[in-house]
Design a protein around this motif. Structure first.
Motif, short mmCIF file in Angstrom:
data_model
loop_
_atom_site.label_atom_id
_atom_site.label_comp_id
_atom_site.label_asym_id
_atom_site.label_seq_id
_atom_site.Cartn_x
_atom_site.Cartn_y
_atom_site.Cartn_z
N VAL A 68 45.05 88.56 64.53
CA VAL A 68 44.36 87.43 63.88
C VAL A 68 45.35 86.30 63.62
O VAL A 68 45.05 85.12 63.84
CB VAL A 68 43.68 87.88 62.57
N ARG A 69 46.54 86.64 63.12
CA ARG A 69 47.55 85.61 62.85
C ARG A 69 47.94 84.87 64.13
O ARG A 69 48.04 83.63 64.14
CB ARG A 69 48.78 86.24 62.20
N LYS A 70 48.17 85.63 65.21
CA LYS A 70 48.55 85.00 66.48
C LYS A 70 47.42 84.11 67.01
O LYS A 70 47.67 83.01 67.52
CB LYS A 70 48.91 86.07 67.51
N ASN A 71 46.20 84.60 66.90
CA ASN A 71 45.05 83.83 67.36
C ASN A 71 44.90 82.54 66.55
O ASN A 71 44.63 81.46 67.10
CB ASN A 71 43.79 84.67 67.24
N HIS A 72 45.13 82.66 65.25
CA HIS A 72 45.04 81.49 64.36
C HIS A 72 46.10 80.46 64.73
O HIS A 72 45.80 79.26 64.84
CB HIS A 72 45.23 81.95 62.91
N GLU A 73 47.32 80.91 64.98
CA GLU A 73 48.41 79.99 65.32
C GLU A 73 48.16 79.32 66.68
O GLU A 73 48.40 78.11 66.84
CB GLU A 73 49.74 80.75 65.34
N LEU B 37 45.39 76.68 66.24
CA LEU B 37 45.89 75.47 65.58
C LEU B 37 46.74 74.63 66.53
O LEU B 37 46.70 73.40 66.50
CB LEU B 37 46.72 75.86 64.35
N ALA B 38 47.53 75.32 67.37
CA ALA B 38 48.40 74.61 68.32
C ALA B 38 47.65 74.16 69.57
O ALA B 38 48.20 73.45 70.40
CB ALA B 38 49.56 75.52 68.72
N ARG B 39 46.40 74.59 69.70
CA ARG B 39 45.57 74.32 70.88
C ARG B 39 46.30 74.76 72.16
O ARG B 39 46.27 74.07 73.19
CB ARG B 39 45.17 72.84 70.94
N ASP B 40 46.96 75.92 72.05
CA ASP B 40 47.71 76.47 73.18
C ASP B 40 46.77 77.36 73.99
O ASP B 40 46.57 78.54 73.68
CB ASP B 40 48.90 77.28 72.63
N ALA C 288 45.93 84.77 76.62
CA ALA C 288 46.70 86.02 76.53
C ALA C 288 46.27 86.83 75.31
O ALA C 288 46.17 88.07 75.38
CB ALA C 288 48.20 85.70 76.46
N ILE C 289 46.00 86.16 74.21
CA ILE C 289 45.58 86.83 72.99
C ILE C 289 44.21 87.46 73.17
O ILE C 289 43.94 88.57 72.67
CB ILE C 289 45.60 85.84 71.81
N ALA C 290 43.32 86.78 73.90
CA ALA C 290 42.00 87.35 74.18
C ALA C 290 42.12 88.63 75.00
O ALA C 290 41.42 89.62 74.73
CB ALA C 290 41.14 86.32 74.92
N LEU C 291 43.02 88.63 75.98
CA LEU C 291 43.24 89.84 76.78
C LEU C 291 43.81 90.98 75.94
O LEU C 291 43.45 92.15 76.13
CB LEU C 291 44.20 89.54 77.94
#
Length: 384
Positions: free
Chosen positions: A151-156, A159-162, A168-171
Motif C-alpha cells: 500500500v505504501r509503495k502504491n501510494h508513493e 503521488l509521483a505519477r510513476d 510493477a506494483i500491480a504485478l
C-alpha cells in the motif's frame, strides 16, 4: 467536438490539487461538462452523472483492455459475473462478520496512544483496512505487513505519477493473489473454508472461473477496499475532530452513526471519480459528445450539487439515502456497500466509545491526498 488544443480546465493544476472539492464546486457552476486531455470529458453535475450511470448502453464501463470483473463489463457479460459476486455479500454473511470486525476494531483503537499526537492514516486507517479485508477473505495474518508495504509503495507511485512503478506494483499484488490461490488448489479438500477458496468452485456460463477472472475479482475487491476504507476513516475522523458538537452528539447517540457516516462521506468523497466511454454520440449538459470519448464521472462533485443537496457543506442526518451516490448507482452500484457500512460503523463506534475526545493536532497540519485518491495522505490527531 472540442478544440483539442483548448481545454476547459486542467485537473492537474495547483489550483485544483490544492483543494479538489472547492475546485469541483466552481467547475460545477462554471463549466459542468468540461473537456481536458487528462480526463477526457468530466461530468460535475448530479443529474449529468446520473444520466451516465443509468444509461449503460451509451456510457460503457469497458474502459480498459485489462480484464476487470465485473466493474469493467457491460450487460449481458456483466450480469452473470455480478450475480456471482453479489452472493458473497448477502445480508446473512455480512451480519455474521460483525463480531470479527468488532474484535479487530477494538484491538486497533485500544492500541492508539492517548494524550499524544498520532498519525491516524498510518496507525489506524491503513491497518484497519488491511486487517479487515484479510479477515473477510480468509487471508493469513502473515500478509498484513507485506500488504501494508505494498500500500505504501502504491501510494508513493501514485503521488509521483510513476506509471512504470505503478505497473510493477500491480504485478506484485497479482503475485500475492496467485500464491494464495495456488496454495488452496494444492490443499484440495483441506483448503480453508473461506471466500477465496469458494471462488475456485464458482461457475459462470456453465464453466469454472478462470485463474485470470478470480485474480481480477479479488484485485478489484481488495485494492478498492484498501484505498476507499482507508480514505473513509481519515475523512470521518477529521470531520469529527473539526466539529466537536457533532462528535459529542454521536457519542451520546451511536444510533445516528450510519446516517452521519454516509452524510460526511457525501461532503468529502473517498472515491473522487469513475470512468466510462461513450458508445454513440450523446448530448449531455448541453454538449454533444462523439462515440468513443472518455467520460469521467466526478463523484466528488455530484454529491455536492446544490440543486440536489442545497448547501453542500451542511450535515443533515435526515437526507434521503437514495440520493447519495457514495456507493454508486444502477447496475454497477457497489456490491459490498452493506459490508463497508458495517465496517465503518463498528470502527467509529469503537473510536467514540473508547475515547473522550478526538481533536486536531496542535502542531501539525493534515496532508490531503491528491487525485485520483481521496481523503488524507497524513492526518495528525490528538486522541484522549
Amino acid at each position: 467536438m472540442p478544440d483539442k488544443n483548448r481545454e476547459d480546465w486542467d485537473p492537474r493544476s495547483d489550483f485544483v490539487l490544492s483543494n479538489q472539492f472547492s475546485a469541483y464546486d466552481k467547475m460545477r457552476l462554471r463549466c459542468p461538462v468540461a473537456f481536458s486531455d487528462y480526463l477526457g470529458w468530466s461530468l460535475f453535475r448530479y443529474d449529468d452523472v446520473v444520466q451516465a450511470l443509468d444509461d449503460h448502453r451509451a456510457f460503457s464501463s469497458v474502459v480498459s483492455s485489462h480484464l476487470s470483473v465485473p466493474s469493467g463489463m457491460d450487460p449481458p457479460q456483466h450480469t452473470a459475473y455480478r450475480r456471482l459476486v453479489e452472493r458473497h455479500f448477502e445480508h446473512g454473511k455480512v451480519e455474521a462478520f460483525e463480531p470479527r470486525c468488532r474484535a479487530i476494531s477494538a484491538d486497533l483503537v485500544s492500541a492508539l496512544e492517548r494524550g499524544e499526537e498520532i498519525e491516524l492514516v498510518a496507525q489506524l486507517a491503513r491497518r484497519f483496512a488491511i486487517r479487515i479485508q484479510c479477515a473477510f477473505l480468509g487471508w493469513s495474518d502473515s500478509l498484513h505487513e507485506p500488504l501494508l508495504s505494498w500500500v505504501r509503495k502504491n501510494h508513493e507511485a501514485t503521488l509521483a505519477r510513476d506509471t512504470g512503478a505503478m505497473a510493477a506494483i500491480a504485478l506484485e499484488f497479482d503475485g500475492y493473489i496467485s500464491e494464495l490461490l495456488e496454495a488452496r488448489r494444492q490443499a484440495g479438500s483441506a483448503a480453508p473454508d473461506d471466500v477465496t477458496t469458494s471462488l475456485l468452485q464458482e461457475q459462470v456460463n456453465d464453466r469454472r472461473l478462470s485463474h485470470e477472472e478470480i485474480v481480477s475479482i479479488l484485485r478489484n475487491w481488495t485494492v478498492g477496499e484498501l484505498g476507499t476504507i482507508t480514505a473513509c476513516i481519515g475523512i470521518l475522523a477529521h470531520h469529527l475532530a473539526q466539529n466537536q458538537e457533532l462528535q459529542q452528539k454521536l457519542r451520546e447517540n451511536l444510533s445516528l452513526l450510519p446516517a452521519a457516516i454516509d452524510e460526511i462521506l457525501r461532503l468529502q468523497a473517498p472515491l473522487i471519480s469513475n470512468r466510462r466511454v461513450t458508445t454513440r454520440t450523446v448530448e449531455i449538459g448541453g454538449r454533444k459528445i462523439a462515440a468513443g470519448e472518455r467520460i469521467t464521472l466526478m463523484w466528488a462533485s455530484a454529491n455536492r450539487d446544490e440543486a440536489i443537496f442545497g448547501d453542500p457543506d451542511e450535515v443533515r442526518l435526515d437526507r434521503d439515502p437514495e440520493q447519495n451516490l457514495l456507493y454508486g448507482r444502477g447496475i454497477h452500484v457497489c456490491p459490498g456497500a452493506q459490508l463497508a457500512r458495517l465496517e465503518l460503523r463498528v470502527l467509529m463506534e469503537e473510536l467514540l466509545t473508547q475515547t473522550r475526545q478526538i481533536a486536531l493536532a496542535p502542531t501539525q497540519q493534515p496532508v490531503f491526498a491528491t487525485y485520483p485518491a481521496g481523503g488524507f495522505a497524513a492526518l495528525p490527531l490528538l486522541v484522549t
